[in-house]
Write a protein that holds these residues in place. Structure first.
Motif, PDB file in Angstrom:
ATOM      1  N   ASP A  39      -1.657   3.194  -3.944  1.00 42.93           N
ATOM      2  CA  ASP A  39      -2.268   2.254  -4.398  1.00 42.93           C
ATOM      3  C   ASP A  39      -0.977   1.159  -4.958  1.00 42.93           C
ATOM      4  O   ASP A  39      -0.169   2.035  -5.650  1.00 42.93           O
ATOM      5  N   ILE A  88       0.520  -1.730   2.080  1.00 48.13           N
ATOM      6  CA  ILE A  88      -1.211  -1.965   1.992  1.00 48.13           C
ATOM      7  C   ILE A  88      -0.696  -3.944   2.115  1.00 48.13           C
ATOM      8  O   ILE A  88      -1.238  -4.310   2.984  1.00 48.13           O
ATOM      9  N   ARG A 138      -2.942  -9.950   2.619  1.00 46.82           N
ATOM     10  CA  ARG A 138      -0.973  -9.630   3.374  1.00 46.82           C
ATOM     11  C   ARG A 138       0.018 -10.408   3.005  1.00 46.82           C
ATOM     12  O   ARG A 138      -0.774 -12.165   4.138  1.00 46.82           O
ATOM     13  N   ALA A 164     -10.150  -5.171  -1.689  1.00 50.29           N
ATOM     14  CA  ALA A 164      -9.662  -4.236  -2.930  1.00 50.29           C
ATOM     15  C   ALA A 164      -9.807  -4.306  -4.506  1.00 50.29           C
ATOM     16  O   ALA A 164     -10.497  -5.454  -4.157  1.00 50.29           O
ATOM     17  N   ASP A 188      -6.652  -0.937  -1.792  1.00 47.12           N
ATOM     18  CA  ASP A 188      -7.073  -1.137  -0.073  1.00 47.12           C
ATOM     19  C   ASP A 188      -8.247  -0.608   0.282  1.00 47.12           C
ATOM     20  O   ASP A 188      -8.155   0.574   0.513  1.00 47.12           O
TER      21      ASP A 188
END
Length: 754
Positions: free
Chosen positions: A210, A231, A276, A284, A306
């Motif tokens: 994470d 991520i 992103r 998320a 995510d």
């Protein structure tokens, strides 16, 4: 109702708070000036940062051998005023989590406080404060157990593996803090342990899947772990340029509520849309908390998971749950939901709707003839054609097998449904091209309209189904609107099918025998065995009514086996009595012929009856033998090797290939009665009969004509050199007792009675 997302959110939030607790306890060890200060800080941090309900420290009084409450903090500390704890295992008050941890030196976890036998002494007291879980972790100093750090919560099963590991780390940190005050030399050891703990914490952060971000009050990103770079698909520097507001999709309407909750409580856990580096949004799970750093600065931690892949799989599962895997059409579940919605809309607006129940005619035969793989292709192509006939607002659904339902909302009149039904039938009527063969289908459609034929989904489905069966009974390849009398017909059909299931064991089935006569010498050559059903209340049920029912319901296999055994047994008995010397013919359906154990069923019938194989003739239609030729040839060769005679029944009505026909080990062709009936005056019938007889002679086969009813027909067929015949001219099909009389009479007179 608690969902998987709720559980995951809670878990992430709890771990985030425990990480914060561990960090603050590390600092408390360095900043505390006394043992009591350290223990008080540990209890307070566990409650405030770790969000535990109550924490307290039990310390051992070595000289007295007793236990005292050293420090406590949180809701329900009054509980400690009445609690009794002993170090002795013999004492019931020494068998609880705290006594066990102090005595045995390991952590004790109690995930269900009110039902754990170890806490039985404190159930009544614990119920007052709502305890659901507790933990006791031993505290050591200089290698000795000196006390226990205790936590209490009002929720069950709060200690998973990671939580236990983090709480163990906290107890270890406090233990080293206690050692610091026992011996100055322990300070260095505590600092080493602190560094190790921070290294482990850093390792957890670095290897977490994470994203973990640390942000300043102005939104600057101070640090980010590798998972965050993965991520958000960028470097740490690029993340820092984005800032906190650059990674959260502020257009998400949930953001405002999340900010308000964090402002009010200092933390937030829930689902938000993140961005992103290139601006692509993704779902998320976010857990964020505000805390004060050791230098007094307010910082915010953000734990981000995510869940794009999980969301994709959930959407895929939801789609599969509502759609047919073969045709990709809505399934019954989705159809019912849309039909309910259409009915609700129609009730509000006063509009009409129609529900169609479509069943592909004789699709089972396609499956039996060509196999399930080609059958699936037929279903897929049929679904595509049907879909092209309906509107985008309509719902076409596959219910399973060869059944489809179509919802037509907001139709102006029943004629609109009629127009769609005609389009559907036309679409099905066009041949389907499947590689080297074409398949022609038809469909039977039942139509029920709202509100005339039902005001709810179940009623409309039931009535459309009833109308569909009426369409089948009327000849198939048509549509039929529902009328109230159809339910009675449907009930009658279902009742009759149930009666047929009981007919075999109830001795309601019997065989009728029709003689087969040599047309040249007027000699009896054999009998054809025909199944009949004598219903106890309805009387004699015609074969064309119950045989298709048996094929559709799967009863044709036991009925076929019964016919075969009964015919063989009866023929063997008549041969033994000297009443007949020829064969008994038994019709074999497509379903029977394609059963894997068909050869064994035939062999068993011969063995049980004692009938010689040369006295058994099996009749199959052209449709049975003209597909899956390798398998058909193997079966026919095996039957012939047993000595059984084989014939093609109803010849001329199918699509035989002459090149294949000459390869089959058959000895007779049977001219279908539809051709015999027109003789001798119908030119087409005469031409077909003559061609079949000529073909049979050229292939070295016998030819038998079915359905001979007049002397004129017999004489004409004899003039064409037809070998044998059967029909009402000679005798109608007769039960066994009447057939015995016929056989005796025929044997005496050497010709059938007039």
């Amino acid at each position: 109702m608690t969902t998987d997302i709720d559980v995951t959110n809670a878990k992430i939030h709890r771990l985030s708070r425990l990480y914060l607790t561990l960090s603050r306890c590390n600092h408390a060890v360095l900043e505390s000036t006394s043992e009591s200060d350290l223990l008080a800080s540990a209890c307070r941090i566990a409650v405030e940062a770790g969000e535990l309900d109550m924490a307290w420290v039990a310390m051992i009084e070595p000289e007295a051998g007793t236990i005292r409450v050293a420090e406590s903090f949180g809701r329900g500390v009054e509980y400690l005023e009445g609690v009794q704890i002993s170090l002795e295992v013999e004492n019931p008050h020494g068998r609880g989590p705290t006594g066990t941890a102090l005595r045995e030196g390991h952590a004790v976890w109690c995930d269900d406080f009110m039902h754990d036998p170890r806490t039985a002494q404190w159930h009544a007291l614990g119920e007052r404060f709502g305890w659901s879980a507790s933990a006791a972790l031993p505290l050591t100093s200089q290698g000795r157990i000196v006390g226990a750090l205790n936590f209490y919560l009002t929720q069950n099963n709060a200690f998973d593996e990671v939580a236990r590991e983090l709480l163990g780390e906290i107890a270890a940190v406090i233990s080293h803090g206690l050692g610091r005050f026992a011996l100055q030399a322990a300070r260095q050891e505590a600092e080493d342990r602190l560094r190790e703990s921070e290294d482990r914490y850093r390792s957890i952060v670095e290897h977490s899947r994470d994203a973990i971000l640390l942000t300043a009050p102005d939104g600057r990103i101070l640090s980010a772990n590798p998972a965050a770079c993965r991520i958000f698909d960028c470097t740490v520097i690029e993340l820092q340029r984005l800032g906190r507001n650059g990674v959260v999709d502020t257009a998400d309407p949930r953001v405002a509520a999340a900010l308000e909750e964090r402002r009010r409580t200092g933390s937030f856990s829930g689902e938000l849309t993140m961005l992103r580096h290139d601006g692509e949004p993704f779902p998320a799970l976010l857990s964020t908390s505000i805390f004060t750093a050791h230098n007094g600065e307010l910082l915010t931690s953000m734990l981000i998971r995510d869940v794009s892949e999980r969301k994709r799989k959930e959407a895929q599962l939801a789609y599969f749950a509502q759609h047919d895997a073969l045709t990709d059409l809505p399934n019954r579940l989705l159809l019912t939901d849309r039909l309910d919605m259409a009915i609700a809309h129609a009730k509000r607006s006063g509009a009409s709707l129609a529900l169609m129940f479509l069943d592909l005619d004789r699709f089972k035969q396609v499956n039996d003839l060509f196999g399930h793989e080609l059958g699936d292709r037929v279903l897929r192509q049929s679904a595509q054609r049907l879909k092209a006939c309906v509107r985008a607002s309509d719902t076409l659904s596959r219910q399973g097998g060869d059944e489809f339902l179509i919802v037509l909302p907001e139709i102006t009149s029943p004629e609109a449904a009629m127009t769609v039904a005609e389009k559907l039938l036309d679409a099905l009527g066009t041949p389907l091209s499947l590689g080297d063969r074409d398949v022609v289908l038809s469909g039977s459609i039942g139509i029920a309209c709202y509100p005339e034929d039902g005001s709810d989904a179940n009623t409309l489905m039931r009535n459309a189904d009833a109308a569909m069966y009426v369409a089948k009974d009327l000849g198939r390849n048509r549509y039929q609107f529902y009328s109230p009398d159809m339910n009675a017909r449907t009930l009658e059909r279902l009742t009759l099918e149930g009666d047929l299931r009981r007919a075999i064991d109830g001795n309601q089935l019997f065989l009728a025998y029709q003689p087969q006569i040599d047309l040249t010498h007027r000699r009896l050559t054999g009998l054809e065995a025909l199944a009949r059903w004598q219903h106890p209340t309805l009387g004699l049920i015609p074969p064309d009514q119950f045989i298709p029912m048996a094929e559709n319901s799967g009863l044709i296999e036991p009925i076929g086996a019964w016919v075969l055994e009964t015919a063989c047994r009866q023929q063997a008995a008549w041969i033994a009595e000297g009443l007949i010397e020829g064969t008994v013919s038994v019709n074999v359906s497509l379903h029977q012929f394609r059963q894997p154990n068909f050869i064994e069923v035939v062999a068993k019938a011969l063995s049980k009856s004692g009938l010689a194989a040369c006295h058994l003739e099996l009749e199959v239609t052209e449709s049975v033998v003209m597909h899956d030729l390798d398998r058909v040839m193997e079966t026919l060769d095996t039957l012939r090797s047993l000595g059984i005679k084989l014939s093609i029944d109803d010849f001329g009505t199918g699509y035989s290939s002459l090149s294949h026909l000459k390869q089959f080990p058959i000895y007779r062709l049977k001219i279908d009665k539809s051709f015999t009936q027109g003789l001798p005056h119908d030119r087409e019938s005469a031409a077909i009969a003559s061609a079949i007889i000529s073909l049979g002679k050229n292939l070295g086969l016998e030819v038998l004509a079915e359905g001979i009813e007049t002397t004129e027909q017999e004489q004409y067929l004899h003039s064409l050199a037809c070998d044998a015949g059967q029909g009402y001219l000679f005798a109608r099909p007769m039960p066994a007792p009447a057939c015995v009389d016929f056989l005796r009479s025929f044997s005496t007179a050497n010709h059938p009675p007039s």
